[in-house]
Design an enzyme around this catalytic site. Structure first.
Site, mmCIF file in Angstrom:
data_model
loop_
_atom_site.group_PDB
_atom_site.id
_atom_site.type_symbol
_atom_site.label_atom_id
_atom_site.label_comp_id
_atom_site.label_asym_id
_atom_site.label_seq_id
_atom_site.Cartn_x
_atom_site.Cartn_y
_atom_site.Cartn_z
ATOM 1 N N LYS A 146 0.820 -1.213 0.000
ATOM 2 C CA LYS A 146 0.000 0.000 0.000
ATOM 3 C C LYS A 146 0.857 1.267 0.000
ATOM 4 C CE LYS A 146 -4.278 -1.974 1.282
ATOM 5 N NZ LYS A 146 -5.470 -2.105 2.035
ATOM 6 N N LYS A 197 -4.787 -8.799 -9.195
ATOM 7 C CA LYS A 197 -5.857 -8.983 -8.201
ATOM 8 C C LYS A 197 -6.876 -7.845 -8.320
ATOM 9 C CE LYS A 197 -6.897 -7.887 -3.656
ATOM 10 N NZ LYS A 197 -6.627 -7.206 -2.437
ATOM 11 N N LYS A 238 -9.962 -2.337 -5.125
ATOM 12 C CA LYS A 238 -10.499 -0.976 -5.264
ATOM 13 C C LYS A 238 -9.388 -0.003 -5.633
ATOM 14 C CE LYS A 238 -13.459 -2.105 -1.478
ATOM 15 N NZ LYS A 238 -12.981 -2.475 -0.148
HETATM 16 N N1 AQP Z 1 -9.590 -9.810 -5.794
HETATM 17 C C1 AQP Z 1 -10.005 -10.444 -4.710
HETATM 18 N N2 AQP Z 1 -10.144 -11.788 -4.713
HETATM 19 C C2 AQP Z 1 -10.580 -12.464 -3.611
HETATM 20 N N3 AQP Z 1 -10.895 -11.847 -2.446
HETATM 21 C C3 AQP Z 1 -10.757 -10.510 -2.390
HETATM 22 N N4 AQP Z 1 -11.014 -9.607 -1.405
HETATM 23 C C4 AQP Z 1 -10.717 -8.368 -1.857
HETATM 24 N N5 AQP Z 1 -10.301 -8.425 -3.128
HETATM 25 C C5 AQP Z 1 -10.315 -9.740 -3.502
HETATM 26 C C6 AQP Z 1 -11.505 -9.966 -0.078
HETATM 27 O O1 AQP Z 1 -12.570 -9.102 0.266
HETATM 28 C C7 AQP Z 1 -12.583 -8.944 1.685
HETATM 29 C C8 AQP Z 1 -12.792 -7.505 2.049
HETATM 30 O O2 AQP Z 1 -11.720 -6.743 1.554
HETATM 31 P P1 AQP Z 1 -11.509 -5.233 1.962
HETATM 32 O O3 AQP Z 1 -12.294 -4.336 1.092
HETATM 33 O O4 AQP Z 1 -11.772 -5.048 3.389
HETATM 34 O O5 AQP Z 1 -10.006 -4.979 1.709
HETATM 35 P P2 AQP Z 1 -9.070 -5.426 0.559
HETATM 36 O O6 AQP Z 1 -8.766 -6.877 0.632
HETATM 37 O O7 AQP Z 1 -7.893 -4.567 0.694
HETATM 38 O O8 AQP Z 1 -9.953 -5.137 -0.751
HETATM 39 P P3 AQP Z 1 -9.503 -4.239 -1.952
HETATM 40 O O9 AQP Z 1 -10.545 -4.065 -2.948
HETATM 41 O O10 AQP Z 1 -8.181 -4.744 -2.447
HETATM 42 O O11 AQP Z 1 -9.391 -2.833 -1.249
HETATM 43 P P4 AQP Z 1 -8.219 -1.805 -1.228
HETATM 44 O O12 AQP Z 1 -7.847 -1.540 -2.643
HETATM 45 O O13 AQP Z 1 -8.847 -0.623 -0.537
HETATM 46 O O14 AQP Z 1 -7.094 -2.418 -0.457
HETATM 47 C C9 AQP Z 1 -11.286 -9.530 2.223
HETATM 48 O O15 AQP Z 1 -11.554 -10.782 2.826
HETATM 49 C C10 AQP Z 1 -10.458 -9.709 0.992
HETATM 50 O O16 AQP Z 1 -9.574 -10.809 1.112
#
Ligand code: AQP
Length: 321
Positions: free
Chosen positions: A110, A189, A192
């Site tokens: 990040k 992956k 967001k």
């Molecule tokens: N691409 C993915 N494949 C499988 N699982 C995923 N998760 C996120 N992206 C994928 C799972 O979603 C849950 C909630 O995630 P989160 O929004 O709390 O945080 P994150 O994992 O950091 O999701 P993002 O979209 O990647 O957000 P940003 O970009 O803000 O960091 C988790 O269980 C995650 O594993």
């Protein structure tokens, strides 16, 4: 069995969130005592606009309820409605080795992507450990990107238990291999913050444009494609279409004769159909704000009840009480 999972209101929820975490979590509601929360404290590490945070939090509540979270079975709440979790974070941080946090990929990823290198972002896994341990959770359904954080939680719980006696339940992650990492529009992956997402609930035109814009190679439709299983649209189709439809399209792509345009068109149709019922349910929920507020309020009261009990246990164990 207690099941715990959380999701950040850091932007619109996408297929990675849905297939990686929300759908398994919704299915697990049947198997135990589920506690699911909107991780608004966590999202402060990447979001600094209060109006956006409020709006996103609301949207996550609507999305999760529309997708099938059942408040009659599941305790659903906002993380910050249970401030006890921040006190437990401090207790846990006093037994968390720095090296454990320094090894976490998420902080490095990040900050490399431009997020401010704050203490909150660095110590995020300790807050996540508190999120899990404060509800005596046994099972944590997550995508693969969160596996390391659940391992940190286990290590921290063991450390605390060794220092102060059996206090916390040691949780297990639940990661479904077939959806452990859902790929985004660019093949990385879906995330967001990568700008490569297909949202669960977005305007038809916008999603159609995104899907039709997926970049493919320059092979002609007639050419056989022995690597059809690695095609991004095929991989996504396997998630949103009935199994026989996805298999049929994969075979036609492998054999040659199916154009990428037709494949992407099918992907859009299957995606749109997959979430049709949830979309209708979401529209009903938008029109019932008091109901949604009530769900979160009741959830917070139940969550707080359990959290205070576990926090009291931890305070007593380490000598604060
Ligand atoms: N691409 C993915 N494949 C499988 N699982 C995923 N998760 C996120 N992206 C994928 C799972 O979603 C849950 C909630 O995630 P989160 O929004 O709390 O945080 P994150 O994992 O950091 O999701 P993002 O979209 O990647 O957000 P940003 O970009 O803000 O960091 C988790 O269980 C995650 O594993």
């Amino acid at each position: 069995m207690r099941i715990l999972s959380g999701i950040q209101p850091s932007g619109a929820l996408h297929l990675g969130n849905y297939f990686g975490m929300m759908r398994p979590a919704i299915e697990l509601q049947e198997r135990g005592d589920a506690f699911y929360f909107i991780a608004d404290y966590h999202s402060l590490t990447s979001l600094s606009d209060p109006d956006v945070l409020r709006r996103n939090t609301r949207d996550v509540a609507l999305d999760f309820l529309a997708c099938g979270l059942d408040p009659a079975r599941t305790v659903f709440f906002k993380q910050s409605a249970v401030p006890e979790v921040t006190e437990l974070t401090w207790l846990l941080s006093t037994v968390t080795p720095m090296g454990l946090l320094e090894r976490c990929h998420s902080y490095k990823d990040k900050t490399a992507r431009g997020l401010a290198a704050t203490h909150g972002l660095f110590s995020y896994p300790v807050l996540m450990a508190a999120d899990i341990l404060i509800y005596d959770s046994n099972l944590v359904p997550v995508g693969r990107d969160q596996k390391q954080h659940v391992e940190v939680t286990r290590d921290v719980a063991v450390k605390f238990n060794l220092a102060y006696g059996e206090t916390f339940v040691i949780p297990e992650p639940e990661i479904r291999e077939e959806v452990a990492t859902v790929p985004g529009l660019d093949g990385q992956k879906m995330s967001k913050s990568y700008g490569n997402t297909i949202e669960i609930f977005a305007e038809e035109k916008a999603v159609r444009k995104k899907i039709m814009g997926i970049v493919m190679d320059s092979r002609t439709p007639q050419e056989p494609k022995p690597d059809a299983d690695r095609n991004l649209a095929v991989q996504l189709l396997k998630l949103v279409a009935p199994a026989d439809t996805a298999r049929d399209y994969e075979e036609r792509l492998r054999a040659g004769g199916l154009g990428y345009g037709d494949l992407k068109k099918k992907l859009f149709e299957a995606y749109w159909e997959h979430f049709a019922a949830a979309r209708a349910r979401r529209a009903e929920l938008v029109a019932a704000p008091d109901y949604v507020d009530g769900v979160l309020r009741d959830g917070a009261a139940k969550a707080r009840d359990l959290a205070s009990t576990v926090l009291r246990r931890a305070r007593r164990a380490c000598g604060l009480d």
